[in-house]
Motif scaffolding. Structure first.
Motif, PDB file in Angstrom:
ATOM      1  N   ALA A 123     -22.294  18.318  35.010  1.00 23.21           N
ATOM      2  CA  ALA A 123     -23.699  17.915  35.039  1.00 23.21           C
ATOM      3  C   ALA A 123     -24.324  18.013  33.648  1.00 23.21           C
ATOM      4  O   ALA A 123     -23.920  18.816  32.820  1.00 23.21           O
ATOM      5  CB  ALA A 123     -24.465  18.794  36.012  1.00 23.21           C
ATOM      6  N   GLU A 124     -25.328  17.179  33.437  1.00 24.63           N
ATOM      7  CA  GLU A 124     -26.088  17.240  32.197  1.00 24.63           C
ATOM      8  C   GLU A 124     -26.747  18.612  32.114  1.00 24.63           C
ATOM      9  O   GLU A 124     -27.135  19.177  33.135  1.00 24.63           O
ATOM     10  CB  GLU A 124     -27.147  16.145  32.190  1.00 24.63           C
ATOM     11  CG  GLU A 124     -26.570  14.753  32.264  1.00 24.63           C
ATOM     12  CD  GLU A 124     -27.621  13.696  32.559  1.00 24.63           C
ATOM     13  OE1 GLU A 124     -28.790  14.034  32.797  1.00 24.63           O
ATOM     14  OE2 GLU A 124     -27.251  12.519  32.562  1.00 24.63           O
ATOM     15  N   PRO A 125     -26.906  19.160  30.900  1.00 29.83           N
ATOM     16  CA  PRO A 125     -27.466  20.518  30.781  1.00 29.83           C
ATOM     17  C   PRO A 125     -28.811  20.693  31.486  1.00 29.83           C
ATOM     18  O   PRO A 125     -29.025  21.692  32.167  1.00 29.83           O
ATOM     19  CB  PRO A 125     -27.609  20.707  29.271  1.00 29.83           C
ATOM     20  CG  PRO A 125     -26.581  19.803  28.684  1.00 29.83           C
ATOM     21  CD  PRO A 125     -26.497  18.625  29.620  1.00 29.83           C
ATOM     22  N   GLU A 126     -29.704  19.724  31.351  1.00 33.09           N
ATOM     23  CA  GLU A 126     -31.020  19.842  31.992  1.00 33.09           C
ATOM     24  C   GLU A 126     -30.893  19.824  33.510  1.00 33.09           C
ATOM     25  O   GLU A 126     -31.537  20.616  34.208  1.00 33.09           O
ATOM     26  CB  GLU A 126     -31.929  18.699  31.527  1.00 33.09           C
ATOM     27  CG  GLU A 126     -33.348  18.825  32.026  1.00 33.09           C
ATOM     28  CD  GLU A 126     -34.240  17.726  31.474  1.00 33.09           C
ATOM     29  OE1 GLU A 126     -35.070  17.227  32.247  1.00 33.09           O
ATOM     30  OE2 GLU A 126     -34.100  17.378  30.285  1.00 33.09           O
ATOM     31  N   SER A 127     -30.055  18.945  34.035  1.00 32.56           N
ATOM     32  CA  SER A 127     -29.845  18.876  35.485  1.00 32.56           C
ATOM     33  C   SER A 127     -29.159  20.132  35.994  1.00 32.56           C
ATOM     34  O   SER A 127     -29.500  20.645  37.061  1.00 32.56           O
ATOM     35  CB  SER A 127     -29.007  17.655  35.844  1.00 32.56           C
ATOM     36  OG  SER A 127     -29.695  16.475  35.537  1.00 32.56           O
ATOM     37  N   ALA A 128     -28.182  20.605  35.249  1.00 34.38           N
ATOM     38  CA  ALA A 128     -27.480  21.824  35.652  1.00 34.38           C
ATOM     39  C   ALA A 128     -28.443  23.000  35.675  1.00 34.38           C
ATOM     40  O   ALA A 128     -28.402  23.832  36.590  1.00 34.38           O
ATOM     41  CB  ALA A 128     -26.317  22.098  34.700  1.00 34.38           C
ATOM     42  N   ARG A 129     -29.320  23.087  34.686  1.00 35.17           N
ATOM     43  CA  ARG A 129     -30.300  24.177  34.621  1.00 35.17           C
ATOM     44  C   ARG A 129     -31.254  24.099  35.816  1.00 35.17           C
ATOM     45  O   ARG A 129     -31.553  25.109  36.449  1.00 35.17           O
ATOM     46  CB  ARG A 129     -31.067  24.117  33.301  1.00 35.17           C
ATOM     47  CG  ARG A 129     -31.947  25.300  33.047  1.00 35.17           C
ATOM     48  CD  ARG A 129     -32.557  25.357  31.648  1.00 35.17           C
ATOM     49  NE  ARG A 129     -32.784  24.085  30.980  1.00 35.17           N
ATOM     50  CZ  ARG A 129     -32.003  23.564  30.018  1.00 35.17           C
ATOM     51  NH1 ARG A 129     -30.922  24.205  29.633  1.00 35.17           N
ATOM     52  NH2 ARG A 129     -32.289  22.407  29.462  1.00 35.17           N
ATOM     53  N   PHE A 134     -28.195  17.627  45.526  1.00 33.14           N
ATOM     54  CA  PHE A 134     -28.598  16.264  45.174  1.00 33.14           C
ATOM     55  C   PHE A 134     -28.824  16.129  43.668  1.00 33.14           C
ATOM     56  O   PHE A 134     -28.485  15.111  43.071  1.00 33.14           O
ATOM     57  CB  PHE A 134     -29.867  15.849  45.923  1.00 33.14           C
ATOM     58  CG  PHE A 134     -29.658  15.671  47.407  1.00 33.14           C
ATOM     59  CD1 PHE A 134     -28.532  15.042  47.900  1.00 33.14           C
ATOM     60  CD2 PHE A 134     -30.603  16.127  48.312  1.00 33.14           C
ATOM     61  CE1 PHE A 134     -28.337  14.866  49.265  1.00 33.14           C
ATOM     62  CE2 PHE A 134     -30.421  15.952  49.673  1.00 33.14           C
ATOM     63  CZ  PHE A 134     -29.285  15.332  50.149  1.00 33.14           C
ATOM     64  N   THR A 135     -29.366  17.167  43.056  1.00 31.57           N
ATOM     65  CA  THR A 135     -29.583  17.145  41.606  1.00 31.57           C
ATOM     66  C   THR A 135     -28.257  17.028  40.872  1.00 31.57           C
ATOM     67  O   THR A 135     -28.113  16.224  39.943  1.00 31.57           O
ATOM     68  CB  THR A 135     -30.329  18.421  41.150  1.00 31.57           C
ATOM     69  OG1 THR A 135     -31.605  18.448  41.781  1.00 31.57           O
ATOM     70  CG2 THR A 135     -30.505  18.463  39.648  1.00 31.57           C
ATOM     71  N   LEU A 136     -27.273  17.795  41.300  1.00 26.08           N
ATOM     72  CA  LEU A 136     -25.961  17.751  40.649  1.00 26.08           C
ATOM     73  C   LEU A 136     -25.261  16.408  40.879  1.00 26.08           C
ATOM     74  O   LEU A 136     -24.646  15.852  39.962  1.00 26.08           O
ATOM     75  CB  LEU A 136     -25.088  18.898  41.148  1.00 26.08           C
ATOM     76  CG  LEU A 136     -25.553  20.292  40.724  1.00 26.08           C
ATOM     77  CD1 LEU A 136     -24.752  21.361  41.439  1.00 26.08           C
ATOM     78  CD2 LEU A 136     -25.448  20.450  39.218  1.00 26.08           C
ATOM     79  N   ILE A 137     -25.373  15.884  42.074  1.00 26.34           N
ATOM     80  CA  ILE A 137     -24.745  14.592  42.363  1.00 26.34           C
ATOM     81  C   ILE A 137     -25.426  13.477  41.579  1.00 26.34           C
ATOM     82  O   ILE A 137     -24.761  12.603  41.012  1.00 26.34           O
ATOM     83  CB  ILE A 137     -24.763  14.300  43.876  1.00 26.34           C
ATOM     84  CG1 ILE A 137     -23.809  15.258  44.584  1.00 26.34           C
ATOM     85  CG2 ILE A 137     -24.372  12.861  44.164  1.00 26.34           C
ATOM     86  CD1 ILE A 137     -23.926  15.249  46.071  1.00 26.34           C
ATOM     87  N   SER A 138     -26.728  13.508  41.527  1.00 30.27           N
ATOM     88  CA  SER A 138     -27.470  12.504  40.772  1.00 30.27           C
ATOM     89  C   SER A 138     -27.051  12.513  39.310  1.00 30.27           C
ATOM     90  O   SER A 138     -26.826  11.458  38.696  1.00 30.27           O
ATOM     91  CB  SER A 138     -28.970  12.781  40.896  1.00 30.27           C
ATOM     92  OG  SER A 138     -29.703  11.944  40.049  1.00 30.27           O
ATOM     93  N   SER A 139     -26.908  13.691  38.761  1.00 29.54           N
ATOM     94  CA  SER A 139     -26.473  13.824  37.377  1.00 29.54           C
ATOM     95  C   SER A 139     -25.060  13.262  37.210  1.00 29.54           C
ATOM     96  O   SER A 139     -24.763  12.566  36.235  1.00 29.54           O
ATOM     97  CB  SER A 139     -26.508  15.293  36.959  1.00 29.54           C
ATOM     98  OG  SER A 139     -26.012  15.452  35.662  1.00 29.54           O
ATOM     99  N   GLY A 140     -24.208  13.561  38.161  1.00 31.09           N
ATOM    100  CA  GLY A 140     -22.840  13.044  38.124  1.00 31.09           C
ATOM    101  C   GLY A 140     -22.798  11.534  38.177  1.00 31.09           C
ATOM    102  O   GLY A 140     -22.006  10.888  37.468  1.00 31.09           O
TER     103      GLY A 140
END
Length: 88
Positions: free
Chosen positions: A2-8, A53-59
């Motif tokens: 995941a992107e750092p911002e999304s992962a955070r 959902f945040t992690l999947i969206s980032s993926g």
């Protein structure tokens, strides 16, 4: 990954959910009101879903932005779709 911002953002949601789950466990152990316990449990569930959902969206964004073409991209999208649907 995941992107750092999304992962955070996902990590913050997961930590919040952990705190909420600890509260739900205490509520059950103490025999507190069923309605308020279930309400808190629903909040935990929603927080976990949103983190997923945040992690999947980032993926998905990464997959589309990476410039991977053809079958590899299609395979990645299919795997992410399967994970996404598992949250539904």
């Amino acid at each position: 990954m995941a992107e750092p911002e999304s992962a955070r953002a996902a990590l913050n949601r997961l930590k919040r959910a952990r705190g909420q789950l600890d509260a739900v466990i205490r509520m059950v152990e103490e025999g507190q009101d069923c309605e308020s316990t279930v309400t808190q449990l629903a909040a935990v569930s929603k927080a976990l879903d949103r983190a997923g959902f945040t992690l999947i969206s980032s993926g998905l964004r990464e997959c589309l932005a990476d410039g991977v073409d053809g079958e590899a991209k299609e395979d990645s999208l299919k795997r992410l779709e399967k994970v996404f649907l598992s949250l539904a």
